[in-house]
Design a protein around this motif. Structure first.
Motif, PDB file in Angstrom:
ATOM      1  N   LEU A   7       0.855  -1.184   0.000  1.00  0.00           N
ATOM      2  CA  LEU A   7       0.000   0.000   0.000  1.00  0.00           C
ATOM      3  C   LEU A   7       0.889   1.232   0.000  1.00  0.00           C
ATOM      4  O   LEU A   7       1.835   1.321   0.779  1.00  0.00           O
ATOM      5  N   ARG A   8       0.584   2.176  -0.905  1.00  0.00           N
ATOM      6  CA  ARG A   8       1.343   3.427  -0.989  1.00  0.00           C
ATOM      7  C   ARG A   8       0.395   4.601  -0.759  1.00  0.00           C
ATOM      8  O   ARG A   8      -0.685   4.635  -1.335  1.00  0.00           O
ATOM      9  N   VAL A   9       0.796   5.531   0.095  1.00  0.00           N
ATOM     10  CA  VAL A   9      -0.043   6.675   0.425  1.00  0.00           C
ATOM     11  C   VAL A   9       0.177   7.751  -0.636  1.00  0.00           C
ATOM     12  O   VAL A   9       1.263   8.320  -0.744  1.00  0.00           O
ATOM     13  N   LEU A  10      -0.877   8.033  -1.412  1.00  0.00           N
ATOM     14  CA  LEU A  10      -0.785   9.016  -2.487  1.00  0.00           C
ATOM     15  C   LEU A  10      -1.091  10.430  -2.011  1.00  0.00           C
ATOM     16  O   LEU A  10      -0.550  11.398  -2.550  1.00  0.00           O
ATOM     17  N   ASP A  11      -1.974  10.551  -1.024  1.00  0.00           N
ATOM     18  CA  ASP A  11      -2.395  11.874  -0.583  1.00  0.00           C
ATOM     19  C   ASP A  11      -2.724  11.825   0.897  1.00  0.00           C
ATOM     20  O   ASP A  11      -3.070  10.777   1.442  1.00  0.00           O
ATOM     21  N   GLY A  12      -2.618  12.994   1.542  1.00  0.00           N
ATOM     22  CA  GLY A  12      -2.867  13.079   2.970  1.00  0.00           C
ATOM     23  C   GLY A  12      -1.583  13.406   3.714  1.00  0.00           C
ATOM     24  O   GLY A  12      -0.506  13.569   3.122  1.00  0.00           O
ATOM     25  N   ALA A  13      -1.678  13.467   5.035  1.00  0.00           N
ATOM     26  CA  ALA A  13      -0.528  13.844   5.853  1.00  0.00           C
ATOM     27  C   ALA A  13       0.623  12.852   5.731  1.00  0.00           C
ATOM     28  O   ALA A  13       1.787  13.222   5.927  1.00  0.00           O
ATOM     29  N   ASP A  14       0.325  11.595   5.413  1.00  0.00           N
ATOM     30  CA  ASP A  14       1.367  10.562   5.311  1.00  0.00           C
ATOM     31  C   ASP A  14       1.774  10.310   3.867  1.00  0.00           C
ATOM     32  O   ASP A  14       2.362   9.269   3.557  1.00  0.00           O
TER      33      ASP A  14
END
Length: 223
Positions: A7-14
């Motif tokens: 899982l890769r975080v594309l948007d948001g604080a992380d």
């Protein structure tokens, strides 16, 4: 599941974080103790769970305050496929590694639409060896990549149902089949324009079908 979950975080604080080789079941939320802890006040303490069932990966919304989206659609329960985008709170997570997404694109390009979250390891490796995400992204630059990746695909029927469960599912499908057949039979084509006009009663019948389907989806998601 070979290789685990990526899982890769594309948007948001992380944004920019990547989580690899996660073994299901996993949970995502704001609280410590989740497999993935997100720094997002709109994410619930325990927001979603991803688990493996019958060689498929299933995401379940854990009655979160602000809900869960997959590819922009609100969900309670959904089978995940490589390339799906999971929206929780202000965060967006991409499911799958670059190789896994490339393998799915290769399968779609080859006309194989049964591209679930897990596949035969040997077939997956052959597809990855013959392809890369960079190649798949540039294979048809005129096409709408995201529309292809997130296109609605006919789902498979659940397996290993008991006779009673199979009878219940058949009864639900037959109900919608008969309603749709009656609705189609009531529609007349305008020979001059080729259009199919609907009167208010027919339009309301379509809306009622969607409402009933949404109720079923809610009930299934709450089980």
């Amino acid at each position: 599941m070979k290789g685990g979950i990526t899982l890769r975080v594309l948007d948001g604080a992380d944004r920019g974080r990547e989580y690899q080789n996660l073994i299901p079941p996993i949970t995502i939320g704001r609280e410590e103790g989740n497999t993935i802890q997100l720094n997002d006040e709109r994410v619930s303490r325990y927001h979603v769970k991803i688990q493996e069932d019958h060689n498929r990966l299933v995401i379940t919304d854990l009655e979160s305050t602000n809900g869960t989206k997959v590819n922009g659609e609100d969900v309670q329960l959904r089978i995940l496929r490589y390339g799906d985008m999971i929206g929780i709170g202000r965060s967006v997570l991409l499911f799958g590694s670059r190789d896994q997404i490339a393998e799915r694109l290769s399968r779609l390009r080859g006309g194989d639409h049964d591209a679930g979250a897990t596949v035969d390891p040997e077939q997956a490796q052959k597809a990855v060896d013959a392809s890369s995400l960079d190649f798949e992204l540039s294979w048809n630059e005129d096409g709408d990549l995201q529309a292809t990746l997130h296109a609605l695909e006919p789902p498979e029927l659940p397996e290993r149902m008991s006779p009673g469960q199979a009878a219940q599912l058949a009864e639900i499908l037959e109900f919608f089949h008969i309603r749709m057949r009656n609705l189609i039979g009531s529609v007349k084509v305008d020979p001059k324009s080729g259009r199919v006009p609907l009167d208010m009663r027919q339009w309301q019948a379509i809306i009622d079908l969607q409402a009933r389907l949404s109720e079923y989806l809610r009930q299934v998601g709450n089980q």
